[in-house]
Structures are given as structure tokens and as C-alpha cells.
Design a protein around this motif. Structure first.
Motif, PDB file in Angstrom:
ATOM      1  N   ARG A   1     -29.563  -4.871  -2.368  1.00 27.12           N
ATOM      2  CA  ARG A   1     -29.656  -3.574  -3.047  1.00 27.12           C
ATOM      3  C   ARG A   1     -30.926  -2.827  -2.636  1.00 27.12           C
ATOM      4  O   ARG A   1     -30.889  -1.604  -2.404  1.00 27.12           O
TER       5      ARG A   1
ATOM      6  N   HIS B   1     -30.307  -1.402   0.733  1.00 22.72           N
ATOM      7  CA  HIS B   1     -29.414  -0.241   0.624  1.00 22.72           C
ATOM      8  C   HIS B   1     -30.174   0.988   0.141  1.00 22.72           C
ATOM      9  O   HIS B   1     -30.059   2.080   0.708  1.00 22.72           O
ATOM     10  N   ASP B   2     -30.960   0.793  -0.918  1.00 21.84           N
ATOM     11  CA  ASP B   2     -31.707   1.909  -1.507  1.00 21.84           C
ATOM     12  C   ASP B   2     -32.751   2.464  -0.543  1.00 21.84           C
ATOM     13  O   ASP B   2     -33.118   3.636  -0.632  1.00 21.84           O
ATOM     14  N   ALA B   3     -33.234   1.606   0.365  1.00 25.87           N
ATOM     15  CA  ALA B   3     -34.258   2.024   1.334  1.00 25.87           C
ATOM     16  C   ALA B   3     -33.626   2.549   2.627  1.00 25.87           C
ATOM     17  O   ALA B   3     -34.337   2.884   3.574  1.00 25.87           O
ATOM     18  N   GLY B   4     -32.282   2.589   2.651  1.00 25.40           N
ATOM     19  CA  GLY B   4     -31.596   3.073   3.849  1.00 25.40           C
ATOM     20  C   GLY B   4     -31.676   2.106   5.019  1.00 25.40           C
ATOM     21  O   GLY B   4     -31.532   2.508   6.177  1.00 25.40           O
ATOM     22  N   ARG B   5     -31.901   0.828   4.708  1.00 26.28           N
ATOM     23  CA  ARG B   5     -32.053  -0.180   5.766  1.00 26.28           C
ATOM     24  C   ARG B   5     -30.725  -0.904   6.014  1.00 26.28           C
ATOM     25  O   ARG B   5     -30.538  -2.050   5.609  1.00 26.28           O
ATOM     26  N   SER B   6     -29.823  -0.213   6.711  1.00 22.06           N
ATOM     27  CA  SER B   6     -28.510  -0.801   6.992  1.00 22.06           C
ATOM     28  C   SER B   6     -28.589  -1.907   8.042  1.00 22.06           C
ATOM     29  O   SER B   6     -27.607  -2.618   8.269  1.00 22.06           O
ATOM     30  N   ASP B   7     -29.758  -2.061   8.664  1.00 23.50           N
ATOM     31  CA  ASP B   7     -29.931  -3.128   9.660  1.00 23.50           C
ATOM     32  C   ASP B   7     -30.248  -4.481   9.011  1.00 23.50           C
ATOM     33  O   ASP B   7     -30.243  -5.505   9.691  1.00 23.50           O
TER      34      ASP B   7
END
Ligand code: 4NP
Length: 146
Positions: free
Chosen positions: A23, A26-32
Motif C-alpha cells: 500500500r 502504491h500510494d507513493a506511485g512506486r509501481s516498480d
């Protein structure tokens, strides 16, 4: 970046840490950032997370209903970039599995850095809340450094 969380049974602490870091990523925009979890013991393999863990996590919006427990294998230590053990006993077991391979040993550390996440298995509701507090707090710190 592949991150592996490890506890004893893979039904309480490491699935919670997995969900919390997922989570935060996800919230940090870290899709990697890819997060999974394993147990050093295989007692609960294929089973869902502990119902108490599922319920307490759900109350914080973390969905652990799809979790299925898996036993740690040495190949996992090769496959993941960073390996976090929930407590000192888990850390020792993981280190044993590294069999002196410095490349693997270098990936492994305690999730909280300097102490363990207390095992809630024999505890009460407050112990499960504590696991969530520790995992959610740590996930926010870790994601900023990954
Ligand atoms: P976990 O908790 O390692 O955080 O998943 C435990 C789950 C099961 C058992 C012990 C701890 N057990 O003894 O079955």
C-alpha cells in the motif's frame, strides 16, 4: 525492486508487512516495487492468513483475503533483491539458508532494523493491532529509501 517479508508461519506478521509495504508503494506511485512474503516453517502452507490478522487488517483497509501461506525456499533468496525478517529467530533461520553466500547474506536484515516484530499468535487483539502499527509505520520509512 523485489522485496520479500519473512516470519515463522507466514500467516500473521509477514503478510501484514507485505500488505502495508504494497500500500505504501502504491500510494507513493512506486509501481516498480513488488512485495511477497514467506514463512520459515511450512505448517500453514496453502492456507489463508490467520483470521485475526485478516480482521484487524481489514479494519485498516488492508485486504489479506487472497493471501496463501508459502514456505521460504533458498531460490527465493536469489529471486528477491531485499529480504526482511520479522524477528531475530527468523533472521537466524534465513541466514542459515544463505549457507555463507555473501551475496545472499547481504540482502537480509531485520524489518524494523534493530528489533523484532512481536509474534501475535498467542496474544490478543492488542497484539495484532501492534503488528499493524509497526508494519504500517515501517513501510512508510522503507518506501522512502527503496
Ligand atoms: P507469524 O505467526 O510467524 O507471524 O505468521 C505465527 C503463526 C503460526 C504459528 C506461530 C507464529 N504457529 O505456531 O503455528
Amino acid at each position: 525492486m523485489r522485496v520479500l517479508m519473512i516470519c515463522l508461519g507466514n500467516i500473521c506478521r509477514s503478510p501484514t508487512a507485505e500488505a502495508a509495504l504494497r500500500r505504501a508503494a502504491h500510494d507513493a506511485g512506486r509501481s516498480d516495487v513488488v512485495v511477497e512474503s514467506r514463512g520459515t516453517a511450512g505448517w500453514h502452507e496453502g492456507k489463508g492468513a490467520d483470521p485475526r490478522t485478516v480482521a484487524h487488517a481489514k479494519a485498516r483497509g488492508l485486504d489479506l483475503s487472497g493471501h496463501r501461506a508459502r514456505k521460504l525456499a533458498r531460490a527465493d533468496l536469489v529471486d528477491f533483491d531485499v529480504v526482511y525478517a520479522m524477528d531475530e529467530a527468523n533472521l537466524e533461520d534465513v541466514r542459515q539458508l544463505c549457507r555463507g553466500d555473501d551475496g545472499l547474506l547481504g540482502k537480509v536484515s531485520l524489518f524494523l532494523g534493530d528489533r523484532g516484530v512481536p509474534d501475535p499468535w498467542s496474544g490478543g487483539p492488542a497484539d495484532f493491532e501492534r503488528v499493524l502499527d509497526l508494519c504500517e509505520g515501517r513501510a512508510l520509512v522503507l518506501i522512502s529509501g527503496l
